[in-house]
Motif scaffolding. Structure first.
Motif, PDB file in Angstrom:
ATOM      1  N   CYS A 159       0.847  -1.195   0.000  1.00 14.45           N
ATOM      2  CA  CYS A 159       0.000   0.000   0.000  1.00 14.45           C
ATOM      3  C   CYS A 159       0.876   1.237   0.000  1.00 14.45           C
ATOM      4  O   CYS A 159       1.682   1.436   0.915  1.00 14.45           O
ATOM      5  CB  CYS A 159      -0.908  -0.025   1.221  1.00 14.45           C
ATOM      6  N   GLU A 213      -5.019   5.352  -1.803  1.00 15.79           N
ATOM      7  CA  GLU A 213      -3.940   4.392  -1.674  1.00 15.79           C
ATOM      8  C   GLU A 213      -3.720   3.674  -3.007  1.00 15.79           C
ATOM      9  O   GLU A 213      -4.675   3.242  -3.639  1.00 15.79           O
ATOM     10  CB  GLU A 213      -4.268   3.340  -0.612  1.00 15.79           C
ATOM     11  N   VAL A 246      -2.467   0.399  -4.522  1.00 17.02           N
ATOM     12  CA  VAL A 246      -2.228  -0.952  -4.026  1.00 17.02           C
ATOM     13  C   VAL A 246      -1.706  -1.838  -5.145  1.00 17.02           C
ATOM     14  O   VAL A 246      -2.048  -1.652  -6.311  1.00 17.02           O
ATOM     15  CB  VAL A 246      -3.515  -1.568  -3.421  1.00 17.02           C
ATOM     16  N   PHE A 290      -9.564   0.836   1.758  1.00 18.06           N
ATOM     17  CA  PHE A 290      -9.354  -0.379   0.968  1.00 18.06           C
ATOM     18  C   PHE A 290     -10.665  -1.122   0.778  1.00 18.06           C
ATOM     19  O   PHE A 290     -10.937  -1.662  -0.297  1.00 18.06           O
ATOM     20  CB  PHE A 290      -8.330  -1.278   1.655  1.00 18.06           C
TER      21      PHE A 290
END
Length: 815
Positions: A587, A594, A596, A644
């Motif tokens: 991350c 974010e 990822v 997330f």
């Protein structure tokens, strides 16, 4: 380098199905005939598997990270090739000679041999110089710590593979002059030190600009562009093949009703398309309708939710199994995958101490031991659970949001819980849980739990008064119906439901009371254990009260009258979501979102101390924070998990209420480490990822010291000791385990490797790097812990913002 290879990776998933990935690797000296044959054979292999595999073209030097993850720490192709009917280069004699390699990659390492010359070096990459008696790692000044650490794994591989573990290791930092002994020796191989020129930023002529995706239809041997305003799933027809050109990747989508010949033709056309445009680094990824990858589906504006398709073609697997068996390979496990377990394990010691607070008026109120298992759906709670770990006292601090709790109480709960974690120097695991989505760990630490309607907090009372909502808070003298569920005395719950007949279910037992009139009801599908749990819960809800037992189908009129009369009800047990196969993501935090990136076939070594990682197993999300991560980022860990969940990277329809755990390096609980082959000593080392790895490579392994002392729980200023005699003494995560105080099994196994020099591998000399361990682990430093924590707790006063599901906001979080 002169060959092509086909690699089949079969993975048994937790849902009982098999996932197939086929990679065809093309060496840089492979003839075009061999490369084309490899592409066609992958299509045929996929057909033998039932037409469900994802196919990848891998070009030497530009392999996908997924492919490289199969061959950790790296792939080092050898010159030459195996003799065949095709033209190929000479076979390598493999005599040792001084070689220079360039390495790059933060999670997996791309290794390429370059000319042994000063001109090959630069400031951006990491280089490994392999000489006869010593291996040097040269770290470019612009390379990252994580890349340097990963390159050391390649150094270790070269040492073990080509030197039988008998050579020295040296590290050289870019910019060091001849005064440094190892740097001087390194530069001596290049005729002496001289500054390296700055390299132009553009390294390759092949650029993948972010332009609009191109969709091409392959039909009857011809490619035709498809015009569209937005890339929609409906553009794909099941009887055709399509190319989705994304620049760096070329996806070939094959409809379910296309023939084998059409798929072969599409594969050849894809190879030709890239060859004609000289796009040597573009990956070809071939997917079958119904088995598309997440990355492919993410290219479209939206992708419809489809049920999981299990790979159940016994014929296809049988053909491949027969083929491999004829070649003398073990095919055990290929025919069937192990089914998923029905009852999940908790992986937590249930003999610890539990404290519970109810959030009320921007503060928390400690509940007595008799009330701490009685939760209200309109309230928020903070719980702290301390329990014995293998080497130290472990702590879990969490928040539980009732389904009808208000936003103000939720924000307060997270803020207060976060301060408790901060005061513990982030040594406690933090959890954010919602009613109805609790993980097994929550139920096990509470053991006997009752969830009542309504709420007691002032925030909840104010909310229902302002919105004209009736207060249906539980009353012992009123009418109430409870559904009893659980798997045993250590995991049982009584959930208050609407007192109507439609709330009944043949798979459960129920408790119904109206004042002192008490009934128990057992569905026809319940077991003796279910009925025992009902009796246990009855002792809590209505102790010392006579009850009238009711069997499904022979109820009294009084029973039905209390429920408002008979009505239809279900017989199907409420099924909780099953844990899926775990996925690990690195991350990268930014101001807006974010970034990822999935790490395939992950291990503990992928958890770099400088970074934040997310482990997604669908039923729970874990946010792992390394020791070297900035404190400001640690404070955002719960927010990272929230974002997330919203991002839903795997497109698995994650619920906003999915449990989130934040875990800091060195304080990982067993219900997190179970996803790895875990070595707890690695997190006890000082330094960044590169310094730790260098110490291991030079010293031959992670040093083993005496275990750290158990830390004294100091997570809040208020404490109460629960009567441990009321708690079960068994170990939920391993019923047959006998707990022996002292070193953990993992610690003993590691220490045993260093007790006898005759048993040690040649590449692992005795450990010598004790100074890498924190000073806080020494006996003298433990006295200052309480004062340090108290000082830190006093300086922390920042509330933490949380995300609330829209459905909850609409009903109970109105302004």
């Amino acid at each position: 380098m002169g060959d092509s290879y086909i690699i089949l990776k079969t993975t048994a998933l937790k849902n009982g199905s098999l996932r197939h990935d086929i990679h065809y690797w093309i060496g840089k000296d492979t003839s075009q005939d061999e490369a084309g044959t490899a592409a066609i054979l992958t299509v045929e292999l996929d057909a033998a598997l039932g037409g469900r595999a994802v196919q990848y073209r891998e070009i030497q030097g530009n392999e996908t990270e997924k492919f490289l993850s199969y061959f950790r720490p790296c792939i080092m192709p050898q010159p030459g090739g195996v003799a065949s009917g095709f033209k190929h280069v000479e076979v390598n004699d493999q005599d040792h000679e001084t070689r220079l390699y360039v390495c790059h990659g933060k999670h997996v390492v791309h290794v390429k041999e370059v000319p042994f010359a000063r001109s090959s070096l630069n400031h951006d990459d990491i280089f490994i110089l392999d000489t006869k008696s010593k291996i040097f790692q040269f770290n470019g000044s612009n390379s990252s710590i994580q890349e340097r650490a990963k390159a050391l794994e390649v150094v270790q591989y070269i040492k073990d593979t080509f030197h039988e573990g008998k050579c020295e290791i040296a590290s050289v930092e870019d910019g060091r002059m001849m005064a440094d002994a190892e740097a001087g020796e390194f530069w001596g191989f290049f005729g002496g030190f001289a500054p390296l020129p700055r390299r132009a930023s553009a390294e390759s002529n092949e650029k993948h600009e972010e332009t609009a995706f191109k969709l091409l239809c392959f039909d009857q041997g011809k490619l035709e562009p498809v015009n569209y305003e937005s890339l929609a799933h409906e553009l794909l027809e099941t009887n055709k093949c399509y190319f989705l050109d994304c620049g760096a990747e070329l996806y070939v989508w094959m409809g379910r009703t296309t023939s084998l010949q059409e798929r072969k033709g599409a594969s050849e056309a894809a190879e030709k398309l890239l060859s004609d445009s000289n796009r040597t680094k573009t990956h070809i990824i071939k997917v079958i309708e119904g088995f598309e990858t997440v990355m492919f589906k993410s290219k479209f504006k939206e992708w419809p939710q489809t049920p999981d398709l299990k790979l159940s073609s016994e014929d296809g697997r049988g053909k491949v199994a027969a083929l491999l068996k004829r070649q003398g390979l073990n095919v055990k496990g290929l025919m069937k995958a192990a089914p998923a377990k029905e009852e999940p394990q908790s992986y937590i010691d249930c003999t610890g101490n539990l404290q519970v607070w109810r959030v009320n008026d921007k503060d928390k109120a400690l509940l007595s031991s008799s009330d701490q298992s009685k939760l209200y759906t309109g309230d928020c709670y903070i719980f702290q659970y301390t329990y014995p770990g293998d080497d130290k006292e472990e702590c879990l601090i969490g928040t539980w949001f009732g389904e009808k709790s208000v936003e103000e109480d939720r924000v307060t709960a997270v803020s207060l819980a976060s301060k408790m974690v901060e005061s513990a120097k982030f040594q406690a695991v933090q959890a954010r849980l919602y009613e109805g989505k609790e993980p097994i760990q929550f139920f096990v630490i509470f053991q006997s739990l009752q969830v009542f309607k309504g709420g007691l907090s002032s925030g909840y009372k104010k909310f229902i008064a302002e919105n004209g909502i009736d207060d249906d808070s539980y009353s012992e003298e009123g009418l109430a119906l409870f559904r009893v569920q659980g798997s045993g005395p250590e995991n049982m719950q009584a959930i208050q439901v609407e007192p109507v007949a439609s709330s009944l279910n043949s798979s459960y037992c129920y408790i119904l009371h109206d004042g002192n009139a008490v009934f128990t009801w057992a569905g026809n599908l319940t077991t003796a254990l279910d009925q025992e749990l009902m009796e246990r819960q009855l002792d809590v809800i209505k102790p010392n009260t006579q009850s009238r037992s009711q069997k499904e189908g022979s109820e009294t009129d009084k029973f039905w009258s209390l429920l408002g009369g008979k009505s239809e009800y279900s017989s199907q047990k409420v099924v909780r979501e099953l844990e899926s196969d775990p996925h690990l993501f690195s991350c990268i935090l930014s101001k807006a979102i974010e970034q990822v990136k999935e790490i395939h076939h992950f291990t503990q070594d992928d958890l770099m101390t400088e970074d934040v990682f997310i482990l997604d197993c669908h039923t729970s999300i874990f946010v792992w924070v390394g020791q070297q991560v900035d404190v400001k980022v640690r404070l955002q860990a719960l927010d990272v998990g929230e974002k997330f969940v919203v991002l839903d990277f795997l497109m698995e329809n994650l619920a906003r209420e999915t449990p989130i755990f934040t875990v800091t390096e060195g304080n990982e609980p067993p219900f997190f480490t179970r996803f790895f082959t875990w070595d707890s000593t690695k997190s006890l080392m000082h330094g960044n990822s590169y310094q730790r790895k260098l110490a291991i490579v030079k010293g031959g392994g992670a040093p083993a010291l005496d275990k750290p002392k158990r830390r004294t729980p100091v997570y809040s200023g208020r404490s109460t000791t629960q009567d441990k005699s009321q708690r079960s003494r068994s170990m939920s995560f391993s019923p047959e385990r006998v707990r022996v105080r002292g070193r953990s099994p993992a610690f003993n196994a590691l220490a045993a490797n260093f007790e006898s020099s005759s048993n040690r591998n040649l590449s692992t000399p005795p450990p010598v790097v004790k100074k890498l361990y924190p000073k806080s682990l020494t006996p003298d430093s433990s006295n200052n812990k309480s004062s340090a924590i108290a000082a830190l707790a006093g300086s922390l006063d920042r509330p933490t913002q949380i995300l609330t599901p829209e459905s909850v906001k609409g009903k109970f979080c109105a302004n």
